[in-house]
Enzyme design. Sequence first.
Site, PDB file in Angstrom:
ATOM      1  CD  GLU A   1      -1.559  -2.332   1.937  1.00  0.00           C
ATOM      2  OE1 GLU A   1      -0.347  -2.645   1.944  1.00  0.00           O
ATOM      3  OE2 GLU A   1      -2.436  -3.057   2.456  1.00  0.00           O
TER       4      GLU A   1
ATOM      5  CB  ILE B   1      26.947  -6.567 -20.301  1.00  0.00           C
ATOM      6  CG1 ILE B   1      28.154  -5.647 -20.258  1.00  0.00           C
ATOM      7  CG2 ILE B   1      26.911  -7.394 -19.032  1.00  0.00           C
ATOM      8  CD1 ILE B   1      29.503  -6.334 -20.353  1.00  0.00           C
TER       9      ILE B   1
ATOM     10  NE  ARG C   1      13.223  -1.403  -8.170  1.00  0.00           N
ATOM     11  CZ  ARG C   1      14.083  -1.001  -9.101  1.00  0.00           C
ATOM     12  NH1 ARG C   1      13.952   0.149  -9.693  1.00  0.00           N
ATOM     13  NH2 ARG C   1      15.093  -1.770  -9.440  1.00  0.00           N
ATOM     14  CB  CYS C   2       8.977  -4.408  -3.285  1.00  0.00           C
ATOM     15  SG  CYS C   2       8.254  -3.208  -2.171  1.00  0.00           S
TER      16      CYS C   2
ATOM     17  CD1 TRP D   1      21.141 -10.520  -5.094  1.00  0.00           C
ATOM     18  CD2 TRP D   1      21.019 -10.501  -7.316  1.00  0.00           C
ATOM     19  NE1 TRP D   1      21.936  -9.482  -5.550  1.00  0.00           N
ATOM     20  CE2 TRP D   1      21.876  -9.453  -6.909  1.00  0.00           C
ATOM     21  CE3 TRP D   1      20.787 -10.683  -8.689  1.00  0.00           C
ATOM     22  CZ2 TRP D   1      22.503  -8.594  -7.810  1.00  0.00           C
ATOM     23  CZ3 TRP D   1      21.419  -9.817  -9.585  1.00  0.00           C
ATOM     24  CH2 TRP D   1      22.261  -8.785  -9.157  1.00  0.00           C
TER      25      TRP D   1
ATOM     26  CB  CYS E   1      27.423  -5.032 -11.158  1.00  0.00           C
ATOM     27  SG  CYS E   1      26.241  -5.664 -12.342  1.00  0.00           S
TER      28      CYS E   1
ATOM     29  CG  HIS F   1      23.992   2.949 -13.970  1.00  0.00           C
ATOM     30  ND1 HIS F   1      25.303   2.576 -14.125  1.00  0.00           N
ATOM     31  CD2 HIS F   1      23.374   1.924 -13.347  1.00  0.00           C
ATOM     32  CE1 HIS F   1      25.465   1.371 -13.592  1.00  0.00           C
ATOM     33  NE2 HIS F   1      24.315   0.964 -13.123  1.00  0.00           N
TER      34      HIS F   1
HETATM   35  N1  GLN Z   1      23.628 -10.219 -18.680  1.00  0.00           N
HETATM   36  C1  GLN Z   1      22.949  -9.345 -17.791  1.00  0.00           C
HETATM   37  C2  GLN Z   1      22.428  -8.141 -18.540  1.00  0.00           C
HETATM   38  O1  GLN Z   1      23.037  -7.757 -19.495  1.00  0.00           O
HETATM   39  C3  GLN Z   1      23.853  -8.867 -16.688  1.00  0.00           C
HETATM   40  C4  GLN Z   1      23.146  -7.947 -15.744  1.00  0.00           C
HETATM   41  C5  GLN Z   1      23.921  -7.573 -14.505  1.00  0.00           C
HETATM   42  O2  GLN Z   1      25.104  -7.700 -14.437  1.00  0.00           O
HETATM   43  N2  GLN Z   1      23.263  -7.079 -13.501  1.00  0.00           N
HETATM   44  O3  GLN Z   1      21.425  -7.550 -18.164  1.00  0.00           O
HETATM   45 ZN    ZN Z   2      26.449  -5.503 -14.505  1.00  0.00          ZN
END
Ligand code: GLN
Ligand code: ZN
Length: 752
Positions: A15, A426, A510-511, A556, A638, A689
């Site tokens: 909520e 990536i 964010r959840c 995770w 990352c 980003h």
């Molecule tokens: N292969 C994933 C992507 O390109 C790697 C994401 C990550 O490192 N968080 O989204």
């Molecule tokens: Zn990454």
Amino acid sequence: MSYVIGYPRIGEKRELKFVLEKYWRGEVDFSEVEKVAKELKTRHWNYQKKAGIKYISSNDFSYYDQMIDMIVMLGCEPDEYKDIDGIDRYFAMARGDKNHKALPMTKWLNTNYHYFVPQLQKNQTFKLNLKKVLNEYFEAKEQGIETKVNLIGPVTFLSFSRTIDGSDPLDLIEKLVDIYNEAIIKLKENGVEYIQFEEPALVKDPTPKQLEALKIAYNKLNFNEIKSFVITYFERANEAVEILLNSSIYGIGLDFVHGPKNIDSVENIAKSNKILIAGVVDGRNVWISDIDKKIAFLNTLPIEKDRVIVSTSCSLLHVPYTLKYEKKIDKNIKSWLAFANEKLDEIRIIDKLYREIELKEDKELYEKNKIANAKRVTSTQIHNKEVQDRLKNLTKEQLERSMPALDRLKIQHEILKYPILPTTTIGSFPQTHDVRKVRKDYKEGIISKEEYENKIKEFIEYCVKIQEEIGLDILVHGEFERNDMVEYFGEMLNGVTFSENGWVQSYGSRCVKPPIIFGDISRPKPMTVKWIKFAQSLTSKIVKGMLTGPVTMLNWSFVRDDLDKEDVYKQMALAISDEVKDLQEAGIKIIQVDEAAFKEGYPLRKENRENYEKVAVTSFKIATAPTKPQTQIHTHMCYSDFNDIMPTIDAMDADVISIETARNGNRLLEAFRKYNYKKEIGAGVYDIHSPRVPTKEEIVKEIEDRLKVLPAKQLWINPDCGLKTRKWEEVIPSLKNMVEATKEIRDKIFKI
Ligand code: GLN
Ligand code: ZN
């Protein structure tokens, strides 16, 4: 007597999230947010009251983050926010606005909760503002609940702060304690009987300076007859206990679930006059307690029972609310789960049994708990002999690749024939509205499997075509079939399940809904081969396969607590190795196994590092072991600080590692040079980003920078991370500039 360190606040139906987001979109007034907040607080207090919890918190609610709440309470908002006031200032610190950047955000110890980092300075002034704290205290009182007031302790507040002038935040301890003392006086005047000081910073190999600050703080704090609890969690706090025993606090909280060595401090607590808040119910995982075992444990504590309070191990902020809304999850698995509300019942029952109080109406719950635990030990849903045997009989071939890395790389160059400074990405490409809609429609049965697969294939076709046009050397399929890099695989593995409503706050509104690893893990059928193979069929260039690595999968997720974690890692690794093998057999020449969460899984205490590193490295190696020398293994991490983990990175034995470096220039890469790292590295050349398109010239400069640190023959050129959050309009020109910049460097320097 029972104790809950803190309670989640986002709401069992999220909520708070929804009303905040409405407010930010300008659809409702702030009074609407306040109304929802009040309902939530009232509801949460009453859950705890009804469950018979004696020590219930106030000030564990927050519109965004409890650290920002502390900044406001202590009046140490950074100067740049002083032009605005009230709730606007609060949200500017949290989220930024037109004229302000948000405060930096970082993880609360080793959880997935992110707090906002106070920005202090050497001559920092503080000014007490108890408005929120007192409001909440009185709100609870109106409900007939005498709450303990939750505050972040002064040492943790400073330990988790930064300064803008490079001074040590801990130098501010005396000044800060003056404000806390002022607060205590005011709280006392208003009738407060208990305060909880959270001091989890002390569990992380405390420095002498932190311990000194702790001593200064808790000697100087004048509790003024208020009963004060100092709470630690996630690890042992033995050093802090020794100091706190000499203060006038009332009770000390220790986490016996995640800090078993806390037991060593209990005797000294017993010798003192302090109360022990015994964290026995796991506050950050989702499994039922084995109530009998908890009682047996409590009975071993060398301290009188009437000085022990039964508690959660940490705030329940880190688990979902309730199983009440879980309609789809398998009923046996459900019987092994306990979210926040179910944990409240456990605490009450443990407390009663421990003190030999008659269970009465709780008898049924207790019996249920016993049966569920007994079933858990033998259930064939959890225990799979095939998986266990496979793990027991690991061969050398399943543990590592057959040839040393540098020899492998030589062979790979002959076969893969990529140019110097090869360009790649990536993995993910923009997750547009259309992409999400196709997945959603399929999930909801609106489109058929065939329609779904055709749509995904169209996205892949487009993605491959674009990459060819841009001129990238190694292509990817784009990850359009994936909602999330962990959930996607979790959904396809045996031994892993999902809740419908198991949301946990990550930051602000964010959840996340982490997968639940409940049993032995195996992979019933290929998970990615179809897509990667399809992408490869469209091009003569090499398509790199994409997987999430075992360490990240576990870090995770909620991980089962009935099996050694090491075995869970290895089971996950074996499941992924099956996929690696199938990709290789399908003709895929390069496979990337992402380990985005490798560094954040590090234990809080140095003494446990070696074991984590060993298990993590072994797991990554198991996952990639089936590859022939000519198959190239990539990994991606990352943003991480690599300086202190280079031998571990090296031991993972990936042929190529890509890392995020654009925002740090050469700083991260230096670690590789200093270590004399010999394998190949993709050092990100632009930040993904931001929506900004980097120019070719900028990227040329970035590449030139990288070349100052490492020789060209070791370097790959790629963006910092996946592109899923970006738009095609940003991605296409950015990658074009990256490829053009690379070509320019190749021409200029290498005359190729
Ligand atoms: N292969 C994933 C992507 O390109 C790697 C994401 C990550 O490192 N968080 O989204
Ligand atoms: Zn990454």
